[in-house]
Design a protein around this motif. Structure first.
Motif, PDB file in Angstrom:
ATOM      1  N   ILE A   8      33.279  40.523  37.434  1.00  0.00           N
ATOM      2  CA  ILE A   8      32.993  40.015  36.488  1.00  0.00           C
ATOM      3  C   ILE A   8      33.220  38.271  37.697  1.00  0.00           C
ATOM      4  N   ARG A   9      32.667  37.695  37.634  1.00  0.00           N
ATOM      5  CA  ARG A   9      32.800  36.281  38.729  1.00  0.00           C
ATOM      6  C   ARG A   9      34.695  35.996  37.850  1.00  0.00           C
ATOM      7  N   VAL A  40      43.933  38.970  39.315  1.00  0.00           N
ATOM      8  CA  VAL A  40      42.578  39.841  39.862  1.00  0.00           C
ATOM      9  C   VAL A  40      42.546  40.644  39.960  1.00  0.00           C
ATOM     10  N   LEU A  41      43.332  40.796  40.772  1.00  0.00           N
ATOM     11  CA  LEU A  41      43.124  42.010  41.848  1.00  0.00           C
ATOM     12  C   LEU A  41      43.800  43.554  41.199  1.00  0.00           C
ATOM     13  N   SER A  42      44.201  43.506  40.550  1.00  0.00           N
ATOM     14  CA  SER A  42      44.986  44.486  39.352  1.00  0.00           C
ATOM     15  C   SER A  42      43.867  45.185  38.159  1.00  0.00           C
ATOM     16  N   GLY A  47      35.931  46.019  37.557  1.00  0.00           N
ATOM     17  CA  GLY A  47      34.965  45.078  37.945  1.00  0.00           C
ATOM     18  C   GLY A  47      35.216  43.431  38.543  1.00  0.00           C
ATOM     19  N   TRP A  48      36.645  42.964  38.265  1.00  0.00           N
ATOM     20  CA  TRP A  48      36.941  41.412  37.865  1.00  0.00           C
ATOM     21  C   TRP A  48      37.072  40.979  40.107  1.00  0.00           C
ATOM     22  N   GLN A  49      35.985  40.437  40.305  1.00  0.00           N
ATOM     23  CA  GLN A  49      35.654  39.488  41.427  1.00  0.00           C
ATOM     24  C   GLN A  49      36.405  38.179  41.883  1.00  0.00           C
ATOM     25  N   LEU A  50      37.257  37.948  42.678  1.00  0.00           N
ATOM     26  CA  LEU A  50      37.656  36.975  42.963  1.00  0.00           C
ATOM     27  C   LEU A  50      37.013  35.416  43.671  1.00  0.00           C
ATOM     28  N   ALA A  79      27.377  26.237  34.142  1.00  0.00           N
ATOM     29  CA  ALA A  79      26.411  26.670  35.251  1.00  0.00           C
ATOM     30  C   ALA A  79      26.106  27.959  35.073  1.00  0.00           C
ATOM     31  N   GLY A  80      26.849  28.338  34.250  1.00  0.00           N
ATOM     32  CA  GLY A  80      26.838  30.054  34.807  1.00  0.00           C
ATOM     33  C   GLY A  80      27.859  30.344  35.976  1.00  0.00           C
ATOM     34  N   LYS A  81      28.550  30.007  36.690  1.00  0.00           N
ATOM     35  CA  LYS A  81      28.710  30.449  37.857  1.00  0.00           C
ATOM     36  C   LYS A  81      29.999  31.550  37.796  1.00  0.00           C
TER      37      LYS A  81
END
Length: 105
Positions: A8-9, A40-42, A47-50, A79-81
């Motif tokens: 998850i971006r 985000v780190l927690s 699957g969270w990625q900064l 843009a789906g980023k």
């Protein structure tokens, strides 16, 4: 069979309405970003990625959406980023949630 969570971006958006204090080496925008990065780190196990791109608006009111950082954030979402946006408090994003509601036709 091992199941893996999808990535998850995550983007962080920060805003401070006045320019006062922005020249300091650690200011309100940094504090907001630090808190959001910790969250985000927690969630890394989910699957969270900064993302490395920073979306910051220092010296901009939350009373409208005419902010360069916010415009770039919205464009990158379109843009789906970006999958998820993390903010310190809702009022950092907007003072009027209706700014982000599309009228029904």
């Amino acid at each position: 069979m091992t199941l893996t969570k999808s990535q998850i971006r995550c983007a962080i958006y920060t805003r401070k309405s006045s320019e006062e204090g922005l020249e300091q080496s650690f200011n309100s925008l940094h504090a907001q970003r630090e808190a959001c990065e910790a969250y985000v780190l927690s969630q890394r196990h989910e699957g969270w990625q900064l993302l490395s791109t920073q979306y910051d608006d220092g010296g901009f009111s939350g009373g409208n959406t005419e902010r360069p950082g916010l415009k770039k954030l919205i464009a990158d979402i379109a843009a789906g980023k970006i999958d998820t946006v993390v903010i310190y408090k809702v009022d950092r994003l907007t003072r009027a949630p209706s700014d982000f509601v599309e009228p029904k036709h």
